[in-house]
Design a protein around this motif. Structure first.
Motif, PDB file in Angstrom:
ATOM      1  N   MET A 353     -22.923 -62.447 -43.895  1.00 40.41           N
ATOM      2  CA  MET A 353     -22.914 -61.012 -44.194  1.00 40.41           C
ATOM      3  C   MET A 353     -23.882 -60.683 -45.310  1.00 40.41           C
ATOM      4  O   MET A 353     -24.536 -59.640 -45.312  1.00 40.41           O
ATOM      5  CB  MET A 353     -21.506 -60.605 -44.659  1.00 40.41           C
ATOM      6  CG  MET A 353     -20.614 -60.175 -43.560  1.00 40.41           C
ATOM      7  SD  MET A 353     -21.184 -58.618 -42.878  1.00 40.41           S
ATOM      8  CE  MET A 353     -21.025 -58.990 -41.171  1.00 40.41           C
ATOM      9  N   ASP A 377     -14.821 -58.984 -40.304  1.00 37.10           N
ATOM     10  CA  ASP A 377     -15.751 -60.112 -40.315  1.00 37.10           C
ATOM     11  C   ASP A 377     -15.095 -61.469 -40.442  1.00 37.10           C
ATOM     12  O   ASP A 377     -15.635 -62.472 -39.988  1.00 37.10           O
ATOM     13  CB  ASP A 377     -16.794 -59.941 -41.416  1.00 37.10           C
ATOM     14  CG  ASP A 377     -17.957 -60.893 -41.194  1.00 37.10           C
ATOM     15  OD1 ASP A 377     -18.580 -60.784 -40.123  1.00 37.10           O
ATOM     16  OD2 ASP A 377     -18.194 -61.785 -42.024  1.00 37.10           O
ATOM     17  N   ASP A 381     -16.339 -64.459 -38.347  1.00 37.03           N
ATOM     18  CA  ASP A 381     -16.933 -65.571 -39.100  1.00 37.03           C
ATOM     19  C   ASP A 381     -16.399 -66.909 -38.564  1.00 37.03           C
ATOM     20  O   ASP A 381     -17.147 -67.875 -38.400  1.00 37.03           O
ATOM     21  CB  ASP A 381     -16.575 -65.392 -40.586  1.00 37.03           C
ATOM     22  CG  ASP A 381     -17.365 -66.319 -41.488  1.00 37.03           C
ATOM     23  OD1 ASP A 381     -18.255 -67.034 -40.983  1.00 37.03           O
ATOM     24  OD2 ASP A 381     -17.100 -66.341 -42.703  1.00 37.03           O
TER      25      ASP A 381
END
Ligand code: ASP
Length: 421
Positions: A353, A377, A381
């Protein structure tokens, strides 16, 4: 009673962790979840991750020195290094291109409202591209070890190994010593991996129980585009590469590799996955140690196809949200910067990110958009880290076979050995 193998225990832990997380999220009160997380899940997960992380720096250093020194001839080291670097770059560029194609077809940002959901994002200064290369050379290798700067450690270890090779017989005792330290570190990994089922359960349930489905809904198209990209990359791109370039059966690869994927998934860290990835490549996939000990740590640092896919999709998504028009030239720019960004991304949770801002800045998309996608995220991830580490092992197998050094008997041996875990 038949003993369940460790790899299966890890898989069950992953599944139970997800189920527990979903149930806790849906039915248990938040204060209760907070306490369970604080007193049980976070400490257990941390203990496991710390245990693995404890080994990463010494293991990368020792195994790379041994790897570089035992390849024996410098030309061969250069050839293996060159091949793996080209493979890593090419697959990353292919991954971004795939992401751009999918994102342009699916249009994840169209029909999504621009509401910054949740988290704060500190826009970090994206590094100047050339700095990625100049910073590879450490001014103080001890400091690199202390900071855990992987690219610098890799650079130093390779030079050290090369110098040892050049000195020949004289350095044999040193080589043996470093090799023995390496063995001890691998043994410690074996000991820590015994606790993996508990660690994996704790890590996964702790993420899922605070990540309700609700947060996913507005971003569902974005998330699905990424997931689709990741699946295509693993199944088709890697599958075809293994078959065509590697001339091996991809099914065997995945059968033996999935325990590494579960560790990548639950830790969200390519670095933390290095030890187990090395073990599986050497002991199950038949890659000789000198090659794997060089290509796996290198790949964990520079090769991030999953991250590149996320960056490609995120860029198009945010461009569509902000109404920024991207022409063909900008697309090429995205491919270039996302490939470089993925080299510069550290193999730790959330690092992708941070590097996304570098790509966004290049093509004039506001980095303020990052908080929008940050809310989901964590889960993405975990998935992209799986792809990141898979790409490293695929490249390793292909390069080993191109050097005619892949032990095909071991690779094709279907019997699950516990030795690697
Ligand atoms: N967590 C990823 C990795 O370690 C990096 C990223 O954030 O994309 O591979």
């Amino acid at each position: 009673m038949k003993k369940i193998s460790l790899t299966h225990q890890i898989l069950f832990a992953l599944i139970f962790g997800i189920i527990f997380g979903v149930i806790a999220n849906a039915f248990f009160p938040l204060p209760f979840n907070n306490e369970v997380s604080k007193w049980v899940l976070v400490p257990l997960g941390k203990m496991f991750i710390n245990g693995i992380k404890m080994l990463v720096v010494p293991l990368v250093l020792c195994s790379l020195i041994c790897g570089a020194a035992s390849i024996g001839d410098i030309r061969k080291l250069g050839r293996v290094g060159g091949k793996i670097f080209v493979f890593y770059l090419a697959t990353t560029a292919a991954a971004v291109s795939l992401a751009l194609i999918l994102a342009n077809l699916i249009d994840p940002g169209i029909g999504t409202s621009l509401a910054a959901m949740g988290k704060e994002f500190k826009a970090v200064q994206a590094p100047f591209v050339m700095d990625i290369f100049t910073n590879m050379i450490p001014t103080n290798p001890i400091e690199s070890l202390v900071k855990g700067d992987m690219l610098q450690i890799i650079f130093f270890a390779i030079i050290f190994g090369i110098a040892m090779t050049m000195l020949g017989e004289k350095t044999k005792p040193l080589f043996n010593t470093i090799n023995q330290i390496n063995e001890v570190l691998l043994k410690i990994i074996g000991l820590i991996m015994v606790t993996a089922p508990i660690g994996v359960f704790a890590l996964i349930s702790n993420v899922i129980m605070f990540q309700g489905i609700a947060v996913l809904l507005p971003l569902i198209k974005y998330a699905l585009t990424i997931v689709l990209g990741l699946i295509v990359q693993v199944v088709f791109v890697y599958g075809i590469f293994l078959r065509v370039l590697g001339k091996v059966n991809p099914i065997y690869f995945f059968k033996k590799f999935w325990p590494v994927m579960t560790v990548a998934f639950s830790t969200s860290s390519s670095n933390a996955t290095i030890p187990i990835n090395l073990e599986v490549c050497e002991k199950k996939l038949g890659v000789p140690k000198p090659i794997a000990s060089f290509t796996i740590p290198f790949g964990a640092t520079v090769n991030m196809d999953g991250t590149a896919i996320m960056q490609g999709v995120a860029t198009i998504f945010l461009a569509q949200l902000y109404g920024v028009n991207l022409n063909f030239q900008s697309m090429l720019m995205i491919i270039l910067t996302a490939t470089l960004a993925s080299i510069g991304t550290a193999g730790v949770p959330g690092a992708g990110m941070v590097m996304l801002s570098m790509v966004l800045l290049q093509v004039g998309i506001p980095v303020e958009g990052i908080p929008i996608i940050l809310s989901i995220d964590r889960i993405l991830d975990m998935m992209r880290t799986v792809v990141n580490v898979t790409g490293d092992a695929v490249g390793t197998v292909i390069v080993a076979n191109s050097e005619k050094e892949l032990n095909l008997i071991a690779y094709n041996n279907e019997i699950e050995s516990e030795a690697a875990m």
